[in-house]
Design a protein around this motif. Structure first.
Motif, PDB file in Angstrom:
ATOM      1  N   MET A 169       0.838  -1.199   0.000  1.00  0.00           N
ATOM      2  CA  MET A 169       0.000   0.000   0.000  1.00  0.00           C
ATOM      3  C   MET A 169       0.874   1.250   0.000  1.00  0.00           C
ATOM      4  N   MET A 170       0.658   2.114  -0.989  1.00  0.00           N
ATOM      5  CA  MET A 170       1.369   3.383  -1.097  1.00  0.00           C
ATOM      6  C   MET A 170       0.361   4.527  -1.052  1.00  0.00           C
ATOM      7  N   HIS A 171       0.785   5.665  -0.505  1.00  0.00           N
ATOM      8  CA  HIS A 171      -0.102   6.819  -0.418  1.00  0.00           C
ATOM      9  C   HIS A 171       0.729   8.073  -0.198  1.00  0.00           C
ATOM     10  N   SER A 172       0.067   9.212  -0.163  1.00  0.00           N
ATOM     11  CA  SER A 172       0.790  10.478  -0.008  1.00  0.00           C
ATOM     12  C   SER A 172       0.493  11.148   1.333  1.00  0.00           C
ATOM     13  N   TYR A 173       0.180  10.338   2.349  1.00  0.00           N
ATOM     14  CA  TYR A 173      -0.141  10.874   3.674  1.00  0.00           C
ATOM     15  C   TYR A 173       0.885  10.408   4.713  1.00  0.00           C
ATOM     16  N   PRO A 174       1.472  11.329   5.488  1.00  0.00           N
ATOM     17  CA  PRO A 174       2.439  10.955   6.534  1.00  0.00           C
ATOM     18  C   PRO A 174       1.732  10.434   7.782  1.00  0.00           C
ATOM     19  N   LEU A 175       1.155   9.250   7.687  1.00  0.00           N
ATOM     20  CA  LEU A 175       0.444   8.660   8.815  1.00  0.00           C
ATOM     21  C   LEU A 175       1.422   8.247   9.907  1.00  0.00           C
ATOM     22  N   GLU A 176       0.924   8.156  11.114  1.00  0.00           N
ATOM     23  CA  GLU A 176       1.788   7.781  12.241  1.00  0.00           C
ATOM     24  C   GLU A 176       2.351   6.377  12.069  1.00  0.00           C
ATOM     25  N   THR A 177       1.603   5.500  11.417  1.00  0.00           N
ATOM     26  CA  THR A 177       2.024   4.102  11.286  1.00  0.00           C
ATOM     27  C   THR A 177       2.588   3.791   9.903  1.00  0.00           C
ATOM     28  N   SER A 178       2.926   4.813   9.119  1.00  0.00           N
ATOM     29  CA  SER A 178       3.519   4.592   7.801  1.00  0.00           C
ATOM     30  C   SER A 178       4.946   5.124   7.786  1.00  0.00           C
ATOM     31  N   SER A 179       5.689   4.793   6.743  1.00  0.00           N
ATOM     32  CA  SER A 179       7.058   5.287   6.617  1.00  0.00           C
ATOM     33  C   SER A 179       7.261   5.861   5.227  1.00  0.00           C
ATOM     34  N   GLU A 180       8.048   6.928   5.137  1.00  0.00           N
ATOM     35  CA  GLU A 180       8.279   7.577   3.858  1.00  0.00           C
ATOM     36  C   GLU A 180       9.270   6.771   3.023  1.00  0.00           C
ATOM     37  N   VAL A 181       9.016   6.730   1.733  1.00  0.00           N
ATOM     38  CA  VAL A 181       9.924   6.067   0.794  1.00  0.00           C
ATOM     39  C   VAL A 181      11.006   7.068   0.419  1.00  0.00           C
ATOM     40  N   GLY A 182      12.177   6.906   1.029  1.00  0.00           N
ATOM     41  CA  GLY A 182      13.242   7.876   0.819  1.00  0.00           C
ATOM     42  C   GLY A 182      12.791   9.256   1.263  1.00  0.00           C
ATOM     43  N   THR A 183      12.945  10.230   0.375  1.00  0.00           N
ATOM     44  CA  THR A 183      12.442  11.593   0.639  1.00  0.00           C
ATOM     45  C   THR A 183      11.460  11.979  -0.459  1.00  0.00           C
ATOM     46  N   SER A 184      10.723  10.981  -0.960  1.00  0.00           N
ATOM     47  CA  SER A 184       9.873  11.168  -2.136  1.00  0.00           C
ATOM     48  C   SER A 184       8.544  11.858  -1.853  1.00  0.00           C
ATOM     49  N   GLY A 185       8.104  11.850  -0.608  1.00  0.00           N
ATOM     50  CA  GLY A 185       6.759  12.349  -0.316  1.00  0.00           C
ATOM     51  C   GLY A 185       5.703  11.280  -0.504  1.00  0.00           C
ATOM     52  N   ASP A 204      -8.135  11.376   1.411  1.00  0.00           N
ATOM     53  CA  ASP A 204      -8.769  11.095   0.128  1.00  0.00           C
ATOM     54  C   ASP A 204      -8.421   9.669  -0.299  1.00  0.00           C
ATOM     55  N   PRO A 205      -9.411   8.783  -0.417  1.00  0.00           N
ATOM     56  CA  PRO A 205      -9.110   7.381  -0.783  1.00  0.00           C
ATOM     57  C   PRO A 205      -8.490   7.244  -2.170  1.00  0.00           C
ATOM     58  N   THR A 206      -8.666   8.242  -3.030  1.00  0.00           N
ATOM     59  CA  THR A 206      -8.076   8.157  -4.372  1.00  0.00           C
ATOM     60  C   THR A 206      -6.577   8.433  -4.354  1.00  0.00           C
ATOM     61  N   LYS A 207      -6.029   8.793  -3.190  1.00  0.00           N
ATOM     62  CA  LYS A 207      -4.587   8.987  -3.059  1.00  0.00           C
ATOM     63  C   LYS A 207      -3.943   7.854  -2.258  1.00  0.00           C
ATOM     64  N   ILE A 208      -4.660   6.726  -2.207  1.00  0.00           N
ATOM     65  CA  ILE A 208      -4.159   5.523  -1.549  1.00  0.00           C
ATOM     66  C   ILE A 208      -4.257   4.396  -2.564  1.00  0.00           C
ATOM     67  N   LYS A 209      -3.141   3.718  -2.806  1.00  0.00           N
ATOM     68  CA  LYS A 209      -3.068   2.788  -3.924  1.00  0.00           C
ATOM     69  C   LYS A 209      -2.455   1.460  -3.486  1.00  0.00           C
ATOM     70  N   PHE A 210      -3.028   0.364  -3.974  1.00  0.00           N
ATOM     71  CA  PHE A 210      -2.561  -0.972  -3.633  1.00  0.00           C
ATOM     72  C   PHE A 210      -1.917  -1.627  -4.863  1.00  0.00           C
ATOM     73  N   PHE A 211      -0.784  -2.271  -4.636  1.00  0.00           N
ATOM     74  CA  PHE A 211      -0.050  -2.931  -5.705  1.00  0.00           C
ATOM     75  C   PHE A 211       0.107  -4.417  -5.388  1.00  0.00           C
ATOM     76  N   PHE A 212      -0.088  -5.243  -6.410  1.00  0.00           N
ATOM     77  CA  PHE A 212       0.111  -6.681  -6.292  1.00  0.00           C
ATOM     78  C   PHE A 212       1.523  -7.010  -6.771  1.00  0.00           C
ATOM     79  N   ASN A 213       2.395  -7.374  -5.815  1.00  0.00           N
ATOM     80  CA  ASN A 213       3.776  -7.739  -6.142  1.00  0.00           C
ATOM     81  C   ASN A 213       4.622  -6.552  -6.602  1.00  0.00           C
ATOM     82  N   TYR A 214       5.830  -6.852  -7.076  1.00  0.00           N
ATOM     83  CA  TYR A 214       6.795  -5.823  -7.444  1.00  0.00           C
ATOM     84  C   TYR A 214       7.785  -6.403  -8.453  1.00  0.00           C
ATOM     85  N   VAL A 215       8.651  -5.565  -8.977  1.00  0.00           N
ATOM     86  CA  VAL A 215       9.761  -6.042  -9.812  1.00  0.00           C
ATOM     87  C   VAL A 215      11.040  -5.932  -8.984  1.00  0.00           C
TER      88      VAL A 215
END
Length: 286
Positions: A169-185, A204-215
């Motif tokens: 799960m990726m998003h653009s909100y600095p939640l207390e229980t989340s961590s930033e990816v580098g300094t990307s925002g 905004d739920p449209t700024k929260i995105k789920f990904f299945f797997n990775y490369v």
């Protein structure tokens, strides 16, 4: 004509096989690499799969051009981190495939790098997610009960071909229980907090995105990728490139209205226009 028919049927077969493999993937153990990389990623295995009701969007992309002729949005700002072997690859950057890349997962891909670290075998790897490859499934349809409330209706994106069938799960909100990816925002994790705040209208739920797997790429694989090139026809070599989204544009990573390959086109256009300006400025000084 016979050759054309063979290519058409081969394409249809591959798309059907890809969909079948995606929806019938068995439940597997989530890799301990998450802990090794220290990313704190929220990940779950998928065990229940249901067919989505909405139609696949891939047909809308059939006419996508290799020449990147899509209009460039004014609000996207990037920093070019280099091309080919000169490209800087770091956590938070976006890797853009060249037009000669024909790998199924990497063709016309915009890959957001979310982790660089050691895997279970002590090998350094780079991991990323393809940000513009939507599925026809919602999170609720893929894994009932795993995500609740408003976020259960979010579309799931295919991040890549590795990952033990896990969700990120990726998003653009600095939640207390989340961590930033580098300094990307861009932030990862914090599922329960995100669900609660989406239901209460705080995010905004449209700024929260789920990904299945990775490369995933080893250092050797990454070097081989970056060193491949072809003629771009404009005096430049067409190679893999690395860009960084500026603060005002990071929401592109979590935009879940993206069609397949759309972010790749938008960012390639922006990059090529920047390069054109640089070439003109260099010519003016000669």
């Amino acid at each position: 004509m016979a050759t054309f028919k063979i290519l058409v049927w081969a394409t249809i077969f591959w798309n059907l096989f890809d969909t079948y493999a995606f929806v019938t993937a068995p439940q597997r153990r989530t890799s301990s690499l998450y802990k090794t990389l220290g990313r704190g990623i929220v990940s779950h295995s998928f065990s229940h799969v249901h067919r989505a009701s909405r139609e696949d969007d891939d047909s809308t992309d059939a006419g996508m051009s290799d020449t990147d002729d899509t209009d460039e949005p004014e609000d996207i700002t990037i920093r070019l981190l280099g091309r080919g072997t000169d490209a800087v690859v770091r956590v938070g950057c976006v890797l853009l495939a060249p037009t000669h890349e024909y790998s199924h997962w990497l063709m016309k891909a915009a890959i957001f790098v979310f982790a660089i670290g050691l895997n279970d075998d002590g090998e350094k790897v780079t991991r990323g997610i393809v940000i513009d490859n939507p599925t026809v499934f919602t999170m609720n349809e893929m894994a009932p009960g795993m995500v609740n409330g408003i976020l259960a209706g979010n579309i799931l994106f295919k991040g890549g071909d590795g990952g033990n069938d896990s969700a990120i799960m990726m998003h653009s909100y600095p939640l207390e229980t989340s961590s930033e990816v580098g300094t990307s925002g861009i932030y990862e994790g914090g599922l329960q907090e995100a669900m609660d705040m989406a239901d209460s209208g705080e995010v905004d739920p449209t700024k929260i995105k789920f990904f299945f797997n990775y490369v995933e790429f080893s250092d050797a694989e990454l070097r081989d990728m970056l060193s491949s090139s072809s003629s771009a026809g404009n005096g430049r070599e067409d190679t893999w490139a690395s860009v960084e989204l500026m603060t005002s544009s990071v929401d592109l990573v979590v935009d879940w209205d993206l069609r397949k390959g759309q972010a790749w086109q938008l960012l390639r256009n922006k990059m090529r226009n920047m390069e054109r300006v640089l070439d003109e400025e260099a010519d003016a000084f000669q």
